[in-house]
Design an enzyme around this catalytic site. Sequence first.
Site, PDB file in Angstrom:
ATOM      1  CB  ALA A   1      -0.947   0.006   1.204  1.00  0.00           C
TER       2      ALA A   1
ATOM      3  CE1 TYR B   1       7.760  -7.193 -11.576  1.00  0.00           C
ATOM      4  CE2 TYR B   1       7.411  -7.144 -13.956  1.00  0.00           C
ATOM      5  CZ  TYR B   1       7.031  -6.771 -12.680  1.00  0.00           C
ATOM      6  OH  TYR B   1       5.917  -5.981 -12.507  1.00  0.00           O
TER       7      TYR B   1
END
Length: 252
Positions: free
Chosen positions: A10, A158
């Site tokens: 967040a 990734y």
Amino acid sequence: MTKLALVTGAGGGIGSAVSRRLASDGFRVLATDMSLQAAEKIAAELTGGPHPSMALDVGDEAAVADVFRRAEAEYGAISVVVAAAGLLILDESGARRPIVETSTEEWSRTQHVNSTGTFFLVREFLRLRQTTRLDDARFIAFGSVAAQLGGYRSSSAYITSKSAILGLVKAAAREGAPFGVAVNAVAPGLIDAPMLRMSLDPSGDAEVAKAIPLGRIGTPDDVAGAVSFLAGPDSAYMTGAVLDVNGGYRMQ
């Protein structure tokens, strides 16, 4: 009754935009981040508060279980989980590592945070909802246009981790459906957030934008809008889907 949405990562560019959007949509947002200070900061900035915050390393299996347990005990049933936390390892110059220069440790760490971390989150959420069913529960994972196209400027670890997440979403969607859990993913393209800025000089934005049909690099709010849709009632008949947010950079 106000619904509770747990957002990981967040404190990041996309995670904070998602938190703000869900708060504006009327959710009570549990902001989590590896940095408790970052989680507390974004929680304090959200509208319609107070919103809670907790520290969470998504790669820590025990910590994930503990945060879900504490959240439900203190704030009630979690309706939405947004798995926005992620890791991209760059070299000393800010470049993404090609396969031949990727160490085993870097490879393993990337898989563990991105794909295994998402697994920990969705597993814990399904366990909870198997016990206490919510017909409008949502789990929203994060893929990437890099996984769909094969990469951008070399980032094999990734790409592989994000490809695994897209497969996990399909499996979890089938297993979550009997418990009322819809599992979907957002696949961002080139988004103006810290992860992109680590390896892209703003002076090159115009050149990069030429490859995007809509003519611009995306914003975290573009991604947050897609998450808002998947978290809300208008996506009630969607599960196992991937929502592309890439300005046309990749089209099916």
